[in-house]
Design a protein around this motif. Structure first.
Motif, PDB file in Angstrom:
ATOM      1  N   SER A   1      28.841  -0.089  -7.728  1.00  0.00           N
ATOM      2  CA  SER A   1      27.409  -0.192  -7.986  1.00  0.00           C
ATOM      3  C   SER A   1      26.589   0.482  -6.894  1.00  0.00           C
ATOM      4  CB  SER A   1      26.999  -1.663  -8.104  1.00  0.00           C
ATOM      5  OG  SER A   1      27.635  -2.256  -9.229  1.00  0.00           O
ATOM      6  N   ILE A   2      25.282   0.679  -7.224  1.00  0.00           N
ATOM      7  CA  ILE A   2      24.350   1.281  -6.276  1.00  0.00           C
ATOM      8  C   ILE A   2      23.186   0.323  -6.065  1.00  0.00           C
ATOM      9  CG2 ILE A   2      22.800   3.217  -5.817  1.00  0.00           C
ATOM     10  CD1 ILE A   2      24.535   4.937  -7.647  1.00  0.00           C
ATOM     11  N   PHE A   3      22.940  -0.039  -4.807  1.00  0.00           N
ATOM     12  CA  PHE A   3      21.775  -0.847  -4.454  1.00  0.00           C
ATOM     13  C   PHE A   3      20.777   0.082  -3.766  1.00  0.00           C
ATOM     14  CE2 PHE A   3      25.292  -3.845  -4.607  1.00  0.00           C
ATOM     15  CZ  PHE A   3      24.775  -4.881  -5.369  1.00  0.00           C
ATOM     16  N   SER A   4      19.782   0.534  -4.503  1.00  0.00           N
ATOM     17  CA  SER A   4      18.845   1.513  -3.965  1.00  0.00           C
ATOM     18  C   SER A   4      17.846   0.887  -2.997  1.00  0.00           C
ATOM     19  CB  SER A   4      18.092   2.196  -5.110  1.00  0.00           C
ATOM     20  OG  SER A   4      17.345   1.241  -5.861  1.00  0.00           O
ATOM     21  N   LYS A   5      17.591  -0.427  -3.135  1.00  0.00           N
ATOM     22  CA  LYS A   5      16.675  -1.127  -2.244  1.00  0.00           C
ATOM     23  C   LYS A   5      17.468  -2.123  -1.397  1.00  0.00           C
ATOM     24  CE  LYS A   5      13.204   1.010  -4.144  1.00  0.00           C
ATOM     25  NZ  LYS A   5      12.454   2.074  -3.429  1.00  0.00           N
ATOM     26  N   SER A   6      16.778  -3.021  -0.768  1.00  0.00           N
ATOM     27  CA  SER A   6      17.412  -3.958   0.150  1.00  0.00           C
ATOM     28  C   SER A   6      18.365  -4.902  -0.573  1.00  0.00           C
ATOM     29  CB  SER A   6      16.337  -4.762   0.890  1.00  0.00           C
ATOM     30  OG  SER A   6      15.564  -5.524  -0.026  1.00  0.00           O
ATOM     31  N   PHE A   7      19.357  -5.368   0.185  1.00  0.00           N
ATOM     32  CA  PHE A   7      20.337  -6.310  -0.357  1.00  0.00           C
ATOM     33  C   PHE A   7      20.502  -7.445   0.651  1.00  0.00           C
ATOM     34  CE2 PHE A   7      24.578  -8.072  -0.701  1.00  0.00           C
ATOM     35  CZ  PHE A   7      24.744  -8.254  -2.063  1.00  0.00           C
ATOM     36  N   SER A   8      20.322  -8.703   0.158  1.00  0.00           N
ATOM     37  CA  SER A   8      20.449  -9.872   1.016  1.00  0.00           C
ATOM     38  C   SER A   8      21.296 -10.918   0.321  1.00  0.00           C
ATOM     39  CB  SER A   8      19.059 -10.444   1.338  1.00  0.00           C
ATOM     40  OG  SER A   8      19.177 -11.629   2.106  1.00  0.00           O
ATOM     41  N   HIS A   9      22.279 -11.453   1.053  1.00  0.00           N
ATOM     42  CA  HIS A   9      23.204 -12.418   0.446  1.00  0.00           C
ATOM     43  C   HIS A   9      23.323 -13.636   1.367  1.00  0.00           C
ATOM     44  CE1 HIS A   9      27.395 -13.136  -1.602  1.00  0.00           C
ATOM     45  NE2 HIS A   9      26.588 -14.194  -1.642  1.00  0.00           N
ATOM     46  N   THR A  10      23.064 -14.808   0.788  1.00  0.00           N
ATOM     47  CA  THR A  10      23.237 -16.077   1.483  1.00  0.00           C
ATOM     48  C   THR A  10      23.951 -17.036   0.541  1.00  0.00           C
ATOM     49  OG1 THR A  10      21.191 -15.745   2.719  1.00  0.00           O
ATOM     50  CG2 THR A  10      22.075 -17.980   2.661  1.00  0.00           C
ATOM     51  N   GLY A  11      24.883 -17.806   1.049  1.00  0.00           N
ATOM     52  CA  GLY A  11      25.619 -18.756   0.210  1.00  0.00           C
ATOM     53  C   GLY A  11      27.109 -18.531   0.312  1.00  0.00           C
TER      54      GLY A  11
END
Length: 604
Positions: A88-98
């Motif tokens: 996949s492509i994340f063109s904007k910010s990516f934030s992961h919690t959990g």
């Protein structure tokens, strides 16, 4: 570092892949994918979602393969089943919690903006293989229970791990990273950064490595370890550095296992306040800018076999080696400084077949305990270094090496004395007794009450003044007896190591004084005649040579030529006895120094 792969990862590259992406437009959020199905699958979609998987627990597999996310993605959820974003492509910010209680797959993912994993507990394997991070990534307070795989990953900016715990193996095989930071992390399993990986900057700080660490074949620009503990073995074998490297600094750290630096090329290295509890082995490594070990303790052995140091020194400042310090076939082109080294206790220094070169020293090298001064060596430290090596060779009954180090020690001491005292004969700037006497006489001579006395005593004062005038040029000359003795020993037998110099000195000085002795005679015993027959000529030469051999015997009689010539022909001159006396001294010195050199293997 000239890394074409890192340079090729650009914003234009991201925009190009976005333009070329083909897929259906969808808008997904947590409610839309909340289903009782065992798998949520989406492939080749253009996804817009402000908050994705937010504040939920998902008990089924989430697979979003080869999707394009056009808006920022925020994940704050718990996943009981695998989480897959492969391709996949994340063109904007990516934030992961959990928490992710199963495997997480981010393989071949393009992260186009800020990427952050915060307080995530990965209870299974995490795959970032072949992923690309345009703006770097942050992992904050994360726990990794399984394998962490960054194989062939490309990270344009910095990837940072803060307060993370790794219970599984960590791999950065064939990865290309601009800046990697490991801060306050714990590694309970193998950490491997090898197989041709490239890192421009690598920082390890306040981290603890429980098991083996491997940096085999890692190419880097700058490497810094600060306040880290390596409880097992660490392998820097085949660690490659580029010509543009700035520094490899290791400070306030501990290495409990074996530390290996095989076959490596370093430009700049610094070890400061480091403890090596296991063997430290730098076999066949090259250091362009020297190696300073400052406040470094080797509680086991230090091996510098076949090490080459091109510039500056191998310097030990307030450092020590508890066991064996091995210097075999090492090359020190600009020197070695063991003088500031702490005592080895029961340890030994074994220097075999080393090339120390003719490195330069200075009279005032500054305080070696200050920064950058380790690169300089004073004459005293150079001499002390060879003295330490000499004594270590004597302890090991290695007389041959001890002789070589003794000669180098005395040569260094000679240069030191020369620099401090200039030359064997030199003028002193201090006022001599003759100066004081002349000054006092000149003052008293022009006092009124002494003018009459001066006139009366003038006839007696003139000889004294003449003697003072003659002696004055020599009155303020200082004779450096230490330098004279050292130079004489160097010339006659190279401080007891070269018998050939003794023989040459004996024959040359005896020949010179024999000629002076010969010419001091009132009547020459032999006068060459061009009309003499060949037999008489050879006879005369034979007599001269015979007399010369008698002359080289320091116990000869002054009138030894009377055996060949009549008393009328052999007549001593005014200087004959003087030259004979001086010749005996020089010949005796030469013979003694020659004998000493022949006995060199029995000296220590």
């Amino acid at each position: 570092m000239d890394n074409e792969i890192l340079k090729s990862l650009t914003k234009e590259k991201l925009n190009q892949e976005i333009r070329e992406f083909e897929g259906d437009n969808v808008h997904l959020d947590s409610n839309q994918i909340d289903t009782e199905a065992s798998v949520f699958h989406s492939n080749k979609k253009i996804v817009s979602a402000a908050h994705f998987f937010f504040e939920k627990t998902f008990s089924y597999v989430i697979e979003l393969k080869e999707c394009l996310f056009t808006s920022g993605v925020t994940i704050n959820a718990e996943f009981e089943k695998p989480l897959v974003f492969k391709g996949s492509i994340f063109s904007k910010s990516f934030s992961h919690t959990g928490n992710v209680n199963n495997r997480a797959v981010f393989a071949n993912v393009f992260f186009g903006s800020e990427t952050e994993f915060s307080n995530v507990n990965f209870k299974d394997d995490v795959r970032f293989s072949k992923s690309r991070f345009l703006r770097g990534a942050k992992f904050i307070s994360c726990t990794f229970e399984g394998i962490v795989d960054f194989k062939e990953a490309i990270i344009k900016e910095e990837i940072e791990f803060n307060d993370c715990t790794f219970n599984g193996k960590v791999f950065f095989s064939v990865a290309h990273i601009n800046w990697l930071t490991l801060n306050n992390c714990i590694f309970n399993s193998l950490f491997s950064f090898e197989e041709g990986s490239v890192a421009t900057f690598f920082l390890i700080s306040l981290s603890n490595f429980k098991l083996d660490v491997s940096f085999r074949q890692l190419r880097l620009n700058s490497f810094s370890i600060n306040k880290a503990i390596f409880e097992s073995n660490i392998d820097f074998s085949a660690l490659q550095t580029t010509p543009s490297i700035r520094s490899i600094d290791i400070k306030y750290s501990e290495f409990w296992g074996e530390t290996v630096f095989f076959d490596r090329h370093f430009e700049s290295v610094l070890f400061y306040d480091v403890i090596f509890k296991g063997v430290a082995d730098f076999y066949n490594s090259t250091f362009l800018e020297g190696i300073p070990f400052i406040k470094t303790r080797f509680l086991d052995s230090l091996i510098l076999t076949k090490v080459k140091i091109k510039k500056n020194l191998l310097a030990f400042v307030n450092s020590s080696v508890a066991k064996s310090f091995i210097l075999h076939d090492a090359t020190f082109e600009q020197g070695l400084n063991l003088a500031p080294m702490h005592g080895n206790g029961e340890g030994t220094i074994n220097a075999l077949n080393c090339n120390f070169g003719d490195f330069k020293a200075s009279l005032d090298a500054g305080d070696v305990y200050l920064d950058e001064n380790w690169k300089k060596i004073s004459f005293e430290h150079k001499r002390e270094t060879y003295r330490i090596l000499k004594n270590e060779a004597i302890k090991q009954n290695n007389r041959i090496a001890a002789l070589d180090f003794h000669a180098r020690e005395m040569e260094s001491h000679t240069l030191c004395v020369k620099e401090k005292g200039n030359y064997i004969l030199s003028r002193t700037s201090k006022e001599t007794k003759l100066d004081k006497l002349a000054h006092k006489l000149s003052e008293r001579a022009f006092k009124k009450d002494t003018i009459v006395k001066s006139i009366v005593l003038a006839p007696f004062a003139i000889p004294i003044i003449l003697i003072m005038v003659i002696c004055y040029p020599f009155a303020n000359i200082k004779f450096n007896s230490d330098l004279f003795v050292l130079r004489l020993n160097q010339i006659t037998n190279n401080h007891g190591s070269d018998w050939k110099r003794g023989i040459i000195f004996t024959l040359s000085t005896s020949a010179i004084f024999f000629m002076l002795f010969w010419f001091s005679l009132e009547q020459a015993p032999v006068v060459f005649n061009v009309n003499a027959s060949l037999e008489h000529t050879l006879d005369g030469i034979g007599n001269i040579f015979s007399n010369y051999l008698n002359f080289t015997n320091p116990t000869h009689r002054v009138s030894f030529m009377e055996n060949h010539y009549s008393e009328e022909i052999f007549t001593k001159g005014a200087w004959t006895v003087f030259f004979d006396f001086i010749a005996r001294i020089f010949i005796g010195v030469g013979l003694y120094q020659t004998i000493q050199a022949f006995r060199k293997y029995g000296r220590f």
